[in-house]
Design an enzyme around this catalytic site. Structure first.
Site, short mmCIF file in Angstrom:
data_model
loop_
_atom_site.label_atom_id
_atom_site.label_comp_id
_atom_site.label_asym_id
_atom_site.label_seq_id
_atom_site.Cartn_x
_atom_site.Cartn_y
_atom_site.Cartn_z
CE LYS A 13 54.82 23.60 57.97
NZ LYS A 13 54.88 23.90 59.35
NE ARG A 88 60.07 27.19 57.85
CZ ARG A 88 59.70 26.50 58.69
NH1 ARG A 88 59.78 25.03 58.63
NH2 ARG A 88 58.56 26.56 59.72
NE ARG A 127 52.54 25.94 67.63
CZ ARG A 127 52.88 25.70 66.29
NH1 ARG A 127 52.75 24.67 65.43
NH2 ARG A 127 53.54 26.82 65.88
NE ARG A 133 57.25 26.15 68.10
CZ ARG A 133 56.92 25.62 66.67
NH1 ARG A 133 56.40 24.63 66.50
NH2 ARG A 133 57.49 26.54 65.90
NE ARG A 144 57.25 30.49 63.61
CZ ARG A 144 56.36 29.99 64.53
NH1 ARG A 144 55.97 30.69 65.51
NH2 ARG A 144 55.91 28.62 64.47
#
Ligand code: AMP
Length: 187
Positions: A13, A88, A127, A133, A144
């Site tokens: 997204k 969220r 990623r 990250r 998550r």
């Protein structure tokens, strides 16, 4: 035009929101990016958010809603915004409805980016290797996804009931998905 990019972590997204921001000439606000920058700079917001983020938990609603309220008050947000990673929770969704209404504005579309779960995990691990990250560790990724299922996925029916939801197939190449996103906003 006010657009929400809704989707699980790893759904792309952010990438699609950035492309749409360019093509639709609308500013994009990513609450995750704002928070990461605050953490890096060590601001009070960053200090408050870091612990939640590292554990894969959501930052409290009132912090996030305050942040979005500031963004909507900016002159460049007058013609609409693309929201990425917000709302969220149902409380955040209700808040954005009220904030937009108070400005005489409406929520035009919510794009729900759909990607199977095994592919989400694969993308997030990729990623992690590329960007490092701190919340892309295997434990935080699982957390998550769980938080998404419990707190954010209910927004799919929330927005569907309000007639603004469009589902977008989030598999394939970035270009293929971008073409579906354009179609979904009627362009
Ligand atoms: P993202 O980059 O959108 O995946 O966000 C990274 C992290 O920032 C999330 O796992 C949350 O800890 C926090 N975060 C971002 N947006 C929100 C939001 N709308 N509500 C609560 N926490 C958020």
């Amino acid at each position: 035009m006010n657009i929400i990019m809704l989707g699980p972590p790893g759904s792309g997204k952010g990438t699609q929101g950035a492309l749409l921001s360019e093509s639709a000439k609308l500013p994009r606000v990513s609450t995750g990016d704002v928070l990461r920058s605050a953490v890096e700079r060590g601001t009070p917001l960053g200090l408050e958010a870091k612990g939640y983020m590292d554990q894969g938990l959501l930052v409290p609603d009132e912090v996030i809603v305050g942040l979005i309220e500031e963004v909507l008050a900016l002159p460049e947000a007058r013609g609409g915004v693309i929201m990425d990673g917000f709302p969220r929770t149902v409380a955040q969704a209700e808040a954005i409805g009220e904030l937009l209404e108070a400005r005489g504005s409406v929520l035009d579309r919510v794009l729900s980016i759909e990607v199977p779960e095994d592919e989400l995990v694969r993308r997030m691990l990729g990623r992690a290797a590329r960007e490092g990250r701190s919340d892309d560790t295997p434990d935080a990724i699982q957390q998550r996804l769980e938080v998404y299922r419990e707190q954010t996925e209910p927004l799919v029916s929330y927005f569907s009931e309000r007639g603004v939801l469009v589902e977008v197939d989030g598999t394939g190449t970035v270009e293929e998905i971008a073409a579906r996103v354009q179609e979904a906003i009627g362009q």
